[in-house]
Design an enzyme around this catalytic site. Structure first.
Site, PDB file in Angstrom:
ATOM      1  N   GLU A   1      -6.760  16.499 -57.024  1.00 10.18           N
ATOM      2  CA  GLU A   1      -6.443  15.890 -58.303  1.00 10.18           C
ATOM      3  C   GLU A   1      -6.230  14.404 -58.074  1.00 10.18           C
ATOM      4  O   GLU A   1      -5.503  14.027 -57.174  1.00 10.18           O
ATOM      5  CB  GLU A   1      -5.172  16.486 -58.932  1.00 10.18           C
ATOM      6  CG  GLU A   1      -5.359  17.847 -59.520  1.00 10.18           C
ATOM      7  CD  GLU A   1      -4.157  18.267 -60.333  1.00 10.18           C
ATOM      8  OE1 GLU A   1      -3.960  17.698 -61.432  1.00 10.18           O
ATOM      9  OE2 GLU A   1      -3.434  19.158 -59.876  1.00 10.18           O
TER      10      GLU A   1
ATOM     11  N   GLU B   1      -3.748  30.111 -59.213  1.00  8.11           N
ATOM     12  CA  GLU B   1      -4.536  28.883 -59.160  1.00  8.11           C
ATOM     13  C   GLU B   1      -4.335  28.233 -57.803  1.00  8.11           C
ATOM     14  O   GLU B   1      -3.234  28.220 -57.271  1.00  8.11           O
ATOM     15  CB  GLU B   1      -4.052  27.946 -60.268  1.00  8.11           C
ATOM     16  CG  GLU B   1      -4.642  26.578 -60.255  1.00  8.11           C
ATOM     17  CD  GLU B   1      -4.067  25.700 -61.362  1.00  8.11           C
ATOM     18  OE1 GLU B   1      -4.039  24.481 -61.151  1.00  8.11           O
ATOM     19  OE2 GLU B   1      -3.648  26.208 -62.413  1.00  8.11           O
TER      20      GLU B   1
END
Length: 96
Positions: free
Chosen positions: A90, A85
């Site tokens: 975020e 990933e």
């Protein structure tokens, strides 16, 4: 759709815009890329569902609630579905 969109970003750039005004503290907005099969594992083992039905998801946190793993049922959640990933962004409205 019968497959997930596969991004080919080598020697390229991309941009994105996000409105985080409604993401309250405790809620998370995220943009990340994961390494998963474009067809969601359809045709592997007993998986006849594939991307159209949302199978094949994986991430670096190795979720255990993924019901198909490499063509095998994972109904009891005994195995995590791990893959590479890359987190791009975020945040919530308090942390932009």
């Amino acid at each position: 759709e019968d497959s997930y969109h596969m991004f080919k970003l080598k020697n390229k750039e991309f941009t994105f815009e996000v409105d985080v005004s409604s993401l309250a503290c405790g809620m998370n907005g995220a943009l990340y890329f994961i390494e998963m099969d474009a067809h969601g594992g359809k045709g592997m083992g007993g998986n006849t569902a594939g991307a159209k039905f949302g199978t094949g998801y994986c991430d670096a946190q190795c979720p255990h609630d993924v019901k198909w793993q490499n063509g095998e049922g994972n109904v009891d959640g005994a195995h995590g579905m791990c893959c590479f990933e890359m987190d791009i962004w975020e945040a919530n409205r308090m942390a932009t």
